[in-house]
Structure formats: structure tokens, C-alpha cells
Design a protein around this motif. Structure first.
Motif, PDB file in Angstrom:
ATOM      1  N   ASP A 335      -0.530  -8.031   2.707  1.00  0.00           N
ATOM      2  CA  ASP A 335       0.365  -9.137   2.346  1.00  0.00           C
ATOM      3  C   ASP A 335       1.678  -8.650   1.725  1.00  0.00           C
ATOM      4  N   LYS A 336       1.883  -7.341   1.714  1.00  0.00           N
ATOM      5  CA  LYS A 336       3.156  -6.792   1.226  1.00  0.00           C
ATOM      6  C   LYS A 336       4.169  -6.721   2.375  1.00  0.00           C
ATOM      7  N   ASP A 337       5.432  -6.588   2.022  1.00  0.00           N
ATOM      8  CA  ASP A 337       6.495  -6.430   3.019  1.00  0.00           C
ATOM      9  C   ASP A 337       6.533  -4.961   3.454  1.00  0.00           C
ATOM     10  N   ILE A 338       5.566  -4.583   4.275  1.00  0.00           N
ATOM     11  CA  ILE A 338       5.444  -3.177   4.699  1.00  0.00           C
ATOM     12  C   ILE A 338       6.666  -2.756   5.507  1.00  0.00           C
ATOM     13  N   ASP A 339       7.165  -3.675   6.362  1.00  0.00           N
ATOM     14  CA  ASP A 339       8.368  -3.353   7.154  1.00  0.00           C
ATOM     15  C   ASP A 339       9.545  -3.034   6.237  1.00  0.00           C
ATOM     16  N   GLY A 340       9.677  -3.804   5.157  1.00  0.00           N
ATOM     17  CA  GLY A 340      10.778  -3.580   4.212  1.00  0.00           C
ATOM     18  C   GLY A 340      10.648  -2.254   3.484  1.00  0.00           C
ATOM     19  N   VAL A 341       9.413  -1.866   3.154  1.00  0.00           N
ATOM     20  CA  VAL A 341       9.175  -0.567   2.508  1.00  0.00           C
ATOM     21  C   VAL A 341       9.542   0.564   3.471  1.00  0.00           C
ATOM     22  N   ILE A 342       9.099   0.427   4.734  1.00  0.00           N
ATOM     23  CA  ILE A 342       9.396   1.453   5.746  1.00  0.00           C
ATOM     24  C   ILE A 342      10.904   1.586   5.939  1.00  0.00           C
ATOM     25  N   CYS A 353       1.127  10.388   6.665  1.00  0.00           N
ATOM     26  CA  CYS A 353      -0.340  10.406   6.592  1.00  0.00           C
ATOM     27  C   CYS A 353      -0.758   9.014   6.101  1.00  0.00           C
ATOM     28  N   LEU A 354      -1.157   8.164   7.026  1.00  0.00           N
ATOM     29  CA  LEU A 354      -1.421   6.759   6.715  1.00  0.00           C
ATOM     30  C   LEU A 354      -2.894   6.569   6.391  1.00  0.00           C
ATOM     31  N   THR A 355      -3.175   5.686   5.443  1.00  0.00           N
ATOM     32  CA  THR A 355      -4.563   5.511   5.016  1.00  0.00           C
ATOM     33  C   THR A 355      -4.975   4.049   4.972  1.00  0.00           C
ATOM     34  N   ASP A 356      -6.244   3.796   5.324  1.00  0.00           N
ATOM     35  CA  ASP A 356      -6.859   2.503   5.044  1.00  0.00           C
ATOM     36  C   ASP A 356      -7.038   2.385   3.529  1.00  0.00           C
ATOM     37  N   LEU A 357      -7.182   1.148   3.047  1.00  0.00           N
ATOM     38  CA  LEU A 357      -7.490   0.936   1.627  1.00  0.00           C
ATOM     39  C   LEU A 357      -8.803   0.160   1.512  1.00  0.00           C
ATOM     40  N   PRO A 358      -9.595   0.439   0.471  1.00  0.00           N
ATOM     41  CA  PRO A 358     -10.958  -0.105   0.379  1.00  0.00           C
ATOM     42  C   PRO A 358     -11.013  -1.528  -0.170  1.00  0.00           C
ATOM     43  N   LEU A 359     -10.243  -2.421   0.402  1.00  0.00           N
ATOM     44  CA  LEU A 359     -10.254  -3.825  -0.026  1.00  0.00           C
ATOM     45  C   LEU A 359      -9.975  -4.699   1.192  1.00  0.00           C
ATOM     46  N   PRO A 360     -10.488  -5.927   1.211  1.00  0.00           N
ATOM     47  CA  PRO A 360     -10.159  -6.821   2.334  1.00  0.00           C
ATOM     48  C   PRO A 360      -8.649  -7.041   2.497  1.00  0.00           C
ATOM     49  N   ARG A 361      -7.911  -6.978   1.358  1.00  0.00           N
ATOM     50  CA  ARG A 361      -6.457  -7.196   1.434  1.00  0.00           C
ATOM     51  C   ARG A 361      -5.712  -5.979   1.970  1.00  0.00           C
ATOM     52  N   GLY A 362      -6.414  -4.862   2.141  1.00  0.00           N
ATOM     53  CA  GLY A 362      -5.743  -3.645   2.573  1.00  0.00           C
ATOM     54  C   GLY A 362      -5.339  -3.708   4.040  1.00  0.00           C
ATOM     55  N   ALA A 363      -4.112  -3.256   4.340  1.00  0.00           N
ATOM     56  CA  ALA A 363      -3.724  -3.072   5.741  1.00  0.00           C
ATOM     57  C   ALA A 363      -4.442  -1.831   6.256  1.00  0.00           C
ATOM     58  N   THR A 364      -4.782  -1.812   7.547  1.00  0.00           N
ATOM     59  CA  THR A 364      -5.381  -0.599   8.094  1.00  0.00           C
ATOM     60  C   THR A 364      -4.277   0.404   8.404  1.00  0.00           C
ATOM     61  N   ALA A 365      -4.666   1.677   8.448  1.00  0.00           N
ATOM     62  CA  ALA A 365      -3.703   2.722   8.802  1.00  0.00           C
ATOM     63  C   ALA A 365      -3.127   2.454  10.189  1.00  0.00           C
ATOM     64  N   ALA A 366      -3.963   1.944  11.102  1.00  0.00           N
ATOM     65  CA  ALA A 366      -3.488   1.650  12.463  1.00  0.00           C
ATOM     66  C   ALA A 366      -2.420   0.555  12.450  1.00  0.00           C
ATOM     67  N   GLN A 367      -2.592  -0.460  11.583  1.00  0.00           N
ATOM     68  CA  GLN A 367      -1.581  -1.525  11.483  1.00  0.00           C
ATOM     69  C   GLN A 367      -0.255  -0.970  10.952  1.00  0.00           C
ATOM     70  N   ILE A 368      -0.341  -0.065   9.977  1.00  0.00           N
ATOM     71  CA  ILE A 368       0.889   0.530   9.441  1.00  0.00           C
ATOM     72  C   ILE A 368       1.551   1.403  10.507  1.00  0.00           C
ATOM     73  N   GLU A 369       0.740   2.117  11.280  1.00  0.00           N
ATOM     74  CA  GLU A 369       1.289   2.955  12.357  1.00  0.00           C
ATOM     75  C   GLU A 369       2.091   2.107  13.344  1.00  0.00           C
ATOM     76  N   GLU A 370       1.567   0.936  13.704  1.00  0.00           N
ATOM     77  CA  GLU A 370       2.303   0.037  14.609  1.00  0.00           C
ATOM     78  C   GLU A 370       3.657  -0.334  14.028  1.00  0.00           C
ATOM     79  N   LYS A 371       3.688  -0.565  12.723  1.00  0.00           N
ATOM     80  CA  LYS A 371       4.950  -0.949  12.077  1.00  0.00           C
ATOM     81  C   LYS A 371       5.941   0.219  12.066  1.00  0.00           C
TER      82      LYS A 371
END
Length: 433
Positions: A335-342, A353-371
């Protein structure tokens, strides 16, 4: 009669499961339980809100007041490694036993009233501080301000450090909407300090509407500095020849000035000498806020998780001198503005080096890679490629990979979430770094 937990972990897992809405806005329930408990402070209370800079401002206030010999309580959130970090008395985290005792008191007082994890733990920490007979209390707002559980306390001084876009699903999607939420910690007739150089009109209007005593950067307080030292000037108080805060980064004089303005407001109740200010600023320590670790390669821990904080991080990169390659260990909430951070860090990172986070709110590393790919970051496949993107299931795995690949003159930046930084801190502790 249900049995209550006997360990801190037991209590925390109970609280996490009992109230399913993790962020439940509104103060009616928590205020009702606080009234039953008789929660009230006789000592000065400073409350600190804002999008970025809250933690730094709180840490500076704590360090200066401790140097002046006061007994100080500091509540911050979230924690990095242990929950106990959220309640500090005289610079030390509260013990498990002290917290367990207060949790039992809140449980007894709440009766039929349902409390969220944050509300329940906030009441426990406030009661802990009341029992500790403190000279000063510093409270960091968890989220927003107006509806944050900490806002049940009428603070003597309220600070809003910065207003930027974050937590849009709760606070609104514009600086004006968010500014109104942040200004909710202001009180009629009490000092309301804003260290954002361009405060939203909504914050100014709300302060005027309730009759708060508004202190604005550039009008009521200011700072000036050269390469060696800096000066603070307030309405009646000047602080000259100050050393730069030990916290690194571009915005720390804004945060330090807000802290000194708060101490100026409280100067008759909490007098602080010049040397105590100087020493406090030099000794202040805050894990995970542009924290540069000793050793090689250079490792930077930064809980930056919105574009405003990422812009500061990229600015800080530029002030660090030359590093052949920069590795990012990056994990974020979806739910963060990942595009804005990038967008702020694009061009400053060579290897992701992208990582999953251990919470339901976490974006997956694959989702960040797409961004990253959508932002035009083009990875090469061969080992000597100028840019690479790899995905991992944990911050520890991502950090281990970056460490193995980085040369001793390179740097590794860990950012995107408290959880990303906490995962790496735990990994380093386990490997005796």
C-alpha cells in the motif's frame, strides 16, 4: 475465567489475534478505557507527528533532556527488533515484566470494550510512564494524528515535522488532507510547532481555528549553519555554535530546530543549558535512520518507505563520496507508493536485491520487480552487467546475496520498510556482524 498470558510474546500474539482490524480509526473506545484508568500526566508532555522525521526529532529531545538530568519517557513505533523498544524510560527499553504488568491492568480496565493492538499497547505504555514518576514524556504519533491513540493525551507542545503523502488509504491522498490529520494533535492555547518549510494551508487553518499558538519555521524559529557548526534562533532564545547532530542526513537540522523550539516553549518547566544541548545532539542515536554501519562494504540502514524519505536517501547517497556500485536490499508494503520510491532512487542503484516481507500487507519481490521494469530499469543477465535485479523470499537472503557480491568499496543500502531493516538487523546479529 480465561487465563492471561504470562510472557510478553504471549500477550502480543493474543493482542494481534483478538482485534482483527489492525488500524481501527477513532478515539472513543481508547479514550473510554483511558478515563477508567485515570490516565493523566502532571509533567510536561511533547507529542510528535509528521510523515518523516518524527523518530529523529523524538530521539534528539530524549538525548538532550537526559543530558540535562531529567527522567524521560519516550514512546515510539513501530519497533525494529523487540516490542520493548516502544517504551523507553531514561534511555532504556522497558522490561518484559514491566510491560506484562501494565497489559494486565489494561485488560482489567477495558471490560467489554474492544481495543486494537496499538490502542491496547499505547494505554499500557502511558500507564507505565505515569507510574515511573517522570520529569518529561515524549510521545511519537503512530499514524496521522487526529485519530491516533496517542492523541487522547493533551500535550503541552505538539510538533509536526513534515507533511507528505503516505498512508493514503487512511489519511487522504493530498498534502492538504494529510495536513489536517497531522494538525489534529494541536491544542487550543498550546504551542503547535511545524518544521515543514511549506506547511499545507489546512494545517495553518486548523491551528488558527482552534486557537493554537503556532510556531512556523522561518517565522518563529529558524536555523543557520556553515560547514562546522550551526545556530538556532527562536522567539526569545538563541543557541549558538552547535555541533551537527550525530544523526546523518539532509533534514536533521529541520528536526533539531523543531526539538529546540519545543524546549524553548518549555524553558521555565524544563530548563536546559547550552552544553546539554550540544552534548545531546552529538550523542543522539537512532537505529535505522540513515544509519551507516562500520566496516566494508559500507552498509546503510534506512527505514525510508515513501517518496519524500526516498528523496532524502538519494540526497544522502550523493553526500557520501564515491562507491563503484550500490546494492539495494528493498522490500516494501504493497500500500506504499513503491513507484514513487523507485523514481527517487532510480539511477542511484546498480544492483537490486528485492525481498518479500512476512506480512499480508507486504508486496512480493516479483511485484516490485515489475515496477522496476515499468520504470525503465533494464537489467543485464551476465555477471558483469551494469544493472541486475534478483528476488528473494526474506530480507536476510537478499542481504546475504548483496554481501557476497559487493566489493569492499561498494555500498549496500537496506530500505523500504521497518521490516526490511529489522530483517537485516536480525541477520547481522545472528552472524555477529
Amino acid at each position: 475465567m480465561q487465563t492471561l498470558p504470562t510472557t510478553l510474546d504471549g500477550w502480543l500474539s493474543r493482542l494481534e489475534s483478538h482485534h482483527p482490524i489492525t488500524i481501527d480509526m477513532g478515539l472513543d473506545r481508547v479514550a473510554a478505557v483511558a478515563a477508567r484508568m485515570g490516565i493523566h500526566f502532571d509533567c510536561p508532555v511533547i507529542i510528535v507527528g509528521g510523515t518523516n522525521g518524527k523518530g529523529s526529532t523524538c530521539a534528539m529531545l530524549e538525548a538532550i533532556l537526559l543530558q540535562a538530568g531529567y527522567r524521560v519517557g519516550l514512546s515510539t513505533s513501530p519497533h525494529l527488533i523487540r516490542f520493548n523498544e516502544r517504551a523507553r524510560i531514561d534511555g532504556e527499553s522497558a522490561s518484559d515484566d514491566a510491560l506484562i504488568a501494565q497489559f494486565a491492568r489494561v485488560e482489567a480496565a477495558r471490560g467489554e470494550i474492544s481495543l486494537s493492538y496499538f490502542e491496547f499497547t499505547t494505554l499500557a505504555i502511558l500507564q507505565l510512564f505515569i507510574d515511573a514518576n517522570l520529569d518529561a514524556v515524549i510521545l511519537e504519533v503512530g499514524l496521522g494524528g487526529r485519530l491516533d491513540a496517542m492523541n487522547i493525551i493533551d500535550a503541552d507542545v505538539a510538533i509536526v515535522t513534515s507533511v507528505d503523502i503516505d498512508h493514503t488509504e487512511y489519511l487522504g491522498s493530498t498534502r492538504e488532507a494529510i495536513g489536517f490529520e497531522k494538525a489534529g494533535i494541536f491544542r487550543a492555547g498550546k504551542a503547535a510547532i511545524c518544521s515543514d518549510p511549506m506547511p499545507p494551508q489546512s494545517l495553518l487553518d486548523h491551528a488558527a481555528a482552534i486557537g493554537a499558538d503556532l510556531w512556523l519555521l522561518g517565522r518563529d524559529f529558524n536555523y543557520m549553519g556553515d560547514k562546522l557548526q550551526w545556530n538556532y534562533g527562536g522567539r526569545v532564545q538563541r543557541r549558538n555554535s552547535l555541533g551537527y547532530p550525530s544523526l546523518r542526513g539532509a533534514n536533521q537540522l529541520l528536526n533539531a530546530s523543531a526539538a529546540l523550539a519545543a524546549l524553548e516553549v518549555l524553558r521555565t518547566r524544563l530548563p536546559v543549558g547550552a552544553q546539554e544541548v550540544r552534548t545531546g545532539l552529538v550523542l543522539v542515536d537512532l537505529p535505522g535512520r540513515f544509519q551507516v554501519l562500520p566496516g566494508r562494504p559500507t552498509v546503510i540502514l534506512d527505514v525510508a518507505h515513501n517518496p519524500h524519505a526516498a528523496a532524502t536517501l538519494s540526497q544522502n547517497f550523493g553526500n557520501m563520496g564515491f562507491h563503484p556500485y550500490t546494492y539495494a536490499v528493498f522490500g516494501a508494503m504493497h500500500d506504499k507508493d513503491i513507484d514513487g520510491v523507485i523514481a527517487q532512487l532510480k539511477g542511484h542503484i546498480d544492483h537490486w536485491c528485492l525481498t518479500d516481507l512476512p506480512l499480508p500487507r507486504g508486496a512480493t519481490a516479483a511485484q516490485i520487480e515489475e515496477k522496476l521494469l515499468a520504470a525503465g530499469i533494464v537489467p543485464g543477465n551476465d555477471p558483469g552487467a551494469e544493472c541486475t535485479i534478483q528476488t528473494f523470499s526474506s530480507p536476510a537472503d537478499a542481504f546475504a546475496n548483496a554481501t557476497n557480491r559487493a566489493g569492499e568499496n561498494d555500498r549496500i543500502a537496506v530500505f523500504g520498510s521497518f521490516l526490511t531493516v529489522a530483517g537485516v538487523m536480525a541477520y547481522r546479529a545472528a552472524h555477529n556482524h
